[in-house]
Design an enzyme around this catalytic site. Structure first.
Site, short mmCIF file in Angstrom:
data_model
loop_
_atom_site.label_atom_id
_atom_site.label_comp_id
_atom_site.label_asym_id
_atom_site.label_seq_id
_atom_site.Cartn_x
_atom_site.Cartn_y
_atom_site.Cartn_z
N LYS A 157 -26.78 -25.61 -1.07
CA LYS A 157 -27.86 -24.70 -0.64
C LYS A 157 -27.74 -23.32 -1.29
O LYS A 157 -28.75 -22.75 -1.67
CB LYS A 157 -27.99 -24.61 0.88
CG LYS A 157 -26.72 -24.34 1.62
CD LYS A 157 -26.97 -24.33 3.11
CE LYS A 157 -25.74 -23.91 3.88
NZ LYS A 157 -24.42 -24.23 3.30
N ARG A 205 -26.81 -20.74 11.93
CA ARG A 205 -25.90 -21.88 11.87
C ARG A 205 -25.62 -22.44 13.26
O ARG A 205 -24.85 -23.41 13.37
CB ARG A 205 -24.58 -21.40 11.29
CG ARG A 205 -24.23 -21.96 9.92
CD ARG A 205 -22.89 -21.35 9.53
NE ARG A 205 -22.23 -21.99 8.44
CZ ARG A 205 -22.39 -21.64 7.16
NH1 ARG A 205 -23.24 -20.70 6.83
NH2 ARG A 205 -21.69 -22.25 6.24
N ARG A 216 -15.00 -26.84 -6.27
CA ARG A 216 -15.80 -25.63 -6.36
C ARG A 216 -14.95 -24.43 -6.77
O ARG A 216 -13.81 -24.29 -6.35
CB ARG A 216 -16.44 -25.38 -4.99
CG ARG A 216 -17.29 -24.15 -4.92
CD ARG A 216 -18.29 -24.26 -3.82
NE ARG A 216 -17.72 -23.96 -2.52
CZ ARG A 216 -18.47 -23.85 -1.42
NH1 ARG A 216 -19.78 -24.06 -1.47
NH2 ARG A 216 -17.92 -23.58 -0.28
N ARG A 259 -11.90 -20.76 -3.27
CA ARG A 259 -11.98 -20.10 -1.97
C ARG A 259 -10.95 -20.69 -1.02
O ARG A 259 -10.71 -21.89 -1.03
CB ARG A 259 -13.40 -20.29 -1.38
CG ARG A 259 -14.39 -19.27 -1.88
CD ARG A 259 -15.81 -19.65 -1.55
NE ARG A 259 -16.05 -20.14 -0.19
CZ ARG A 259 -17.25 -20.49 0.27
NH1 ARG A 259 -18.32 -20.37 -0.50
NH2 ARG A 259 -17.39 -20.94 1.49
N ARG A 275 -14.74 -27.44 8.57
CA ARG A 275 -16.11 -26.98 8.36
C ARG A 275 -17.12 -28.11 8.53
O ARG A 275 -18.22 -27.89 9.03
CB ARG A 275 -16.24 -26.36 6.96
CG ARG A 275 -15.64 -24.97 6.90
CD ARG A 275 -15.29 -24.55 5.51
NE ARG A 275 -16.44 -24.44 4.65
CZ ARG A 275 -16.42 -24.65 3.33
NH1 ARG A 275 -15.31 -25.01 2.74
NH2 ARG A 275 -17.50 -24.49 2.63
P1 ADP Z 1 -20.62 -23.01 2.92
O1 ADP Z 1 -22.09 -23.23 3.03
O2 ADP Z 1 -20.03 -23.60 1.71
O3 ADP Z 1 -19.89 -23.39 4.15
P2 ADP Z 1 -20.93 -20.11 3.35
O4 ADP Z 1 -20.69 -19.09 2.31
O5 ADP Z 1 -22.34 -20.30 3.80
O6 ADP Z 1 -20.33 -21.46 2.75
O7 ADP Z 1 -20.06 -19.79 4.63
C1 ADP Z 1 -18.67 -19.60 4.58
C2 ADP Z 1 -18.10 -19.27 5.95
O8 ADP Z 1 -18.65 -18.02 6.41
C3 ADP Z 1 -18.43 -20.25 7.07
O9 ADP Z 1 -17.56 -21.36 7.09
C4 ADP Z 1 -18.27 -19.34 8.31
O10 ADP Z 1 -16.92 -19.15 8.63
C5 ADP Z 1 -18.83 -18.02 7.83
N1 ADP Z 1 -20.28 -17.92 8.12
C6 ADP Z 1 -21.28 -17.81 7.21
N2 ADP Z 1 -22.49 -17.77 7.81
C7 ADP Z 1 -22.23 -17.87 9.15
C8 ADP Z 1 -23.05 -17.90 10.31
N3 ADP Z 1 -24.39 -17.86 10.23
N4 ADP Z 1 -22.45 -18.00 11.52
C9 ADP Z 1 -21.11 -18.05 11.63
N5 ADP Z 1 -20.28 -18.04 10.58
C10 ADP Z 1 -20.82 -17.95 9.35
#
Ligand code: ADP
Ligand code: ZN
Length: 205
Positions: free
Chosen positions: A13, A88, A122, A151, A162
């Site tokens: 995404k 989320r 990644r 990461r 996750r």
């Molecule tokens: P991915 O889609 O690969 O999991 P993201 O960059 O979207 O990576 O998110 C990485 C981390 O950041 C998540 O696993 C979470 O810990 C935190 N995070 C990001 N967006 C949110 C959100 N909306 N609510 C809670 N935690 C978030």
């Protein structure tokens, strides 16, 4: 246009959101990227978020809700935006409705079997936030020339966590937005260019 990208970690995404935002000339708002930057700069918010992110847990709702609320109030969001990684959870989606609207939610769907491979291959540029995959052959960041790293939350243990969190807390949003009549499902499996075409089509652009 006000768009949200939904999908499991590794669905692609972020990659798609970045390209569609550039094509539509609207900002991409990635809560993950905002949080990673805050961690890098060791701000109070970053310090609070760090252990959650690295273990693969979600950052508390109130923290991310506040981030998005402030970001959407900025001038460049007036003509639309792409939310990438927010909401989320159902409480986040309900909070969002209090201060902003969405025209369309794009769910990027992939087969579960490929997610672990995608995430473990990644690579990430901490300097500019660009994401790539070892299979794509970039040796340094194609955007800024920075060093590519893995990461911490792409380690196997965090990946498992996750995915469990996604199933439990984020997947219910599919039904939430389906019921509102704004959900569109696209494939995250094929070539990126084909994926982008499909998204532009469902957006009617
Ligand atoms: P991915 O889609 O690969 O999991 P993201 O960059 O979207 O990576 O998110 C990485 C981390 O950041 C998540 O696993 C979470 O810990 C935190 N995070 C990001 N967006 C949110 C959100 N909306 N609510 C809670 N935690 C978030
Ligand atoms: Zn870079």
């Amino acid at each position: 246009m006000k768009i949200m990208f939904l999908g499991a970690p590794g669905a692609g995404k972020g990659t798609r959101a970045e390209k569609i935002a550039a094509a539509l000339n609207i900002p991409q708002i990635s809560t993950g990227e905002i949080l990673r930057r805050a961690i890098k700069e060791q701000t109070p918010m970053g310090l609070k978020a760090q252990s959650y992110i690295e273990s693969g847990a979600l950052v508390p709702d109130d923290v991310v809700i506040e981030i998005v609320k402030e970001r959407l109030a900025e001038a460049d969001c007036a003509n639309g935006y792409i939310l990438d990684g927010f909401p989320r959870t159902i409480p986040q989606a309900e909070a969002l409705e209090q201060f902003a609207s969405l025209d369309c939610v794009i769910e990027v769907r992939v087969a579960k079997e490929i997610i672990v491979d995608r995430l473990s291959g990644r690579r990430y540029c901490p300097k500019c936030g660009h994401t790539t995959h070892i299979e794509w052959g970039e040796k340094v960041c194609a955007v800024c020339g920075g060093e590519l790293i893995q990461r911490k939350d792409d380690a196997p243990e965090s990946i498992r966590q996750r995915l469990a969190v996604y199933e439990e807390q984020t997947a219910p949003l599919i039904d939430f937005y389906h019921k509102k009549g704004i959900l569109k499902v696209v494939s995250g499996m094929g070539k990126i260019e084909d994926g982008l075409k499909e998204i532009m089509q469902v957006l009617g652009c």
